[in-house]
Design a protein around this motif. Structure first.
Motif: not given
Ligand SMILES: [Zn+2]
Length: 328
Positions: A21-22, A86-89, A95-98, A289-293
């Motif tokens: 995620l970082v 910052l990436n989650l934001k 909310f997140v479970e890491i 190189s992606s995201s949840l979106t």
């Protein structure tokens, strides 16, 4: 639905690994700053991201050759956790479970597992407060001979720290082709019972349906990571539906690891048809190189269902392990 609309939707993230995620820029700069020796032939510009389907699991896992070399201090871990949040934001994740394996953190820094767990819990709690993102930690145990020993030592640390409420669950991950000592499943069940921790198991990602069945029956899985093989068995689909076990669907990861190959339709279509619960997650978004979106968009491309995306946030709340988000 377009990218912008999806990005603005409120989201939960139930399957993401801290090191995936970082931002890779942060990883690169930490490796350079700490003058970390890289494995021979590892190219920091080329090998930290996986953007095309990997030709083998080994090549998919290449970034982890250096991910396991950081962080080398608590302050460095703080920078990693900050980048992750910052990436989650940026994805409007509320909310997140890491997930993190913690054991490697102890070994890398020559500290006890208790200390390593304290480091990560305190950094996650601070970042959660700073960014107003509700956060839980899932402790990952790797498949293989050391699984029982590692689980015992993680639970010992959890107990010593006074059972921090930030720790919400246990995860079992790693190469599904290798076996683990038979007591592993009962240790997961025992931990569930004794500590009320929830359980998620990476299973059925590489085609092994039997790993999904044992995750449910022997490990007490509340959720299944990936579970792409489930759609190959009517009985397994029934089992997941009847027990209300949620599959953590990671569409982009599944393409990049070849869990779902280019010519196959994603099995999430079968999960929808058979009323098997699922949530969309990102697994290792920065490595991809992606995201949840982008995972939502890929899901939408496959299913054309905006309704499932609109229902996603409440489903993520329903199946999350963090207490209090869904009256649980
Ligand atoms: Zn994963």
């Amino acid at each position: 639905m377009n990218r912008n609309e999806i990005q603005l939707m409120e989201k939960g993230e139930l399957h993401v690994h801290l090191n995936g995620l970082v931002s890779t820029d942060v990883i690169r700069s930490l490796l350079v700053r700490d003058r970390t020796d890289l494995p021979s032939g590892f190219d920091l510009e080329r090998d930290l991201n996986i953007s095309l389907p990997a030709d083998s699991l080994a090549s998919y896992l290449k970034p982890w050759q250096v991910l396991r070399l950081i962080p080398k201090s608590k302050s460095c871990l703080g920078l990693i956790v900050e980048s992750a949040f910052l990436n989650l934001k940026s994805q409007n994740i509320k909310f997140v479970e890491i997930r993190n394996s913690v054991i490697y953190l102890a070994l890398l820094n020559n500290i006890s597992v208790d200390e390593a767990l304290y480091w990560i819990v305190s950094e996650i709690e601070d970042a959660s407060e700073r960014h107003k993102i509700n956060a839980g930690l899932i402790l990952t145990v790797s498949r293989g001979d050391y699984a029982p020993e590692h689980l015992r030592s993680l639970l010992g640390a959890y107990e010593k720290l006074g059972r921090p409420s930030t720790v919400v669950g246990l995860d079992f991950a790693g190469n599904e082709e290798i076996s683990s000592p038979t007591e592993t499943g009962s240790l997961f069940l025992h931990a569930k019972d004794k500590y009320e921790l929830k359980v998620t198991i990476h299973a059925g990602e590489t085609g092994r349906i039997e790993n999904i069945i044992s995750a449910v029956n022997e490990f007490g899985a509340d959720r299944i990571g990936h579970g792409t093989a489930a759609s190959k068995s009517v009985e397994v689909m029934e089992l997941l539906k009847d027990r209300g076990i949620c599959i953590e669907v990671c569409p982009i990861s599944n393409r990049l690891t070849n869990a779902v190959n280019g010519s196959e339709l994603h099995p999430v279509i079968d999960f929808i048809d058979n009323n098997v619960p699922f949530v969309i997650c990102s697994d290792n978004p920065s490595i991809h190189s992606s995201s949840l979106t982008e995972d939502y968009l890929e899901f939408y491309r496959v299913t054309n269902s905006s309704q499932h995306l609109r229902d996603m946030y409440s489903n993520q709340k329903k199946y999350c392990f963090i207490k209090g988000l869904y009256g649980n």
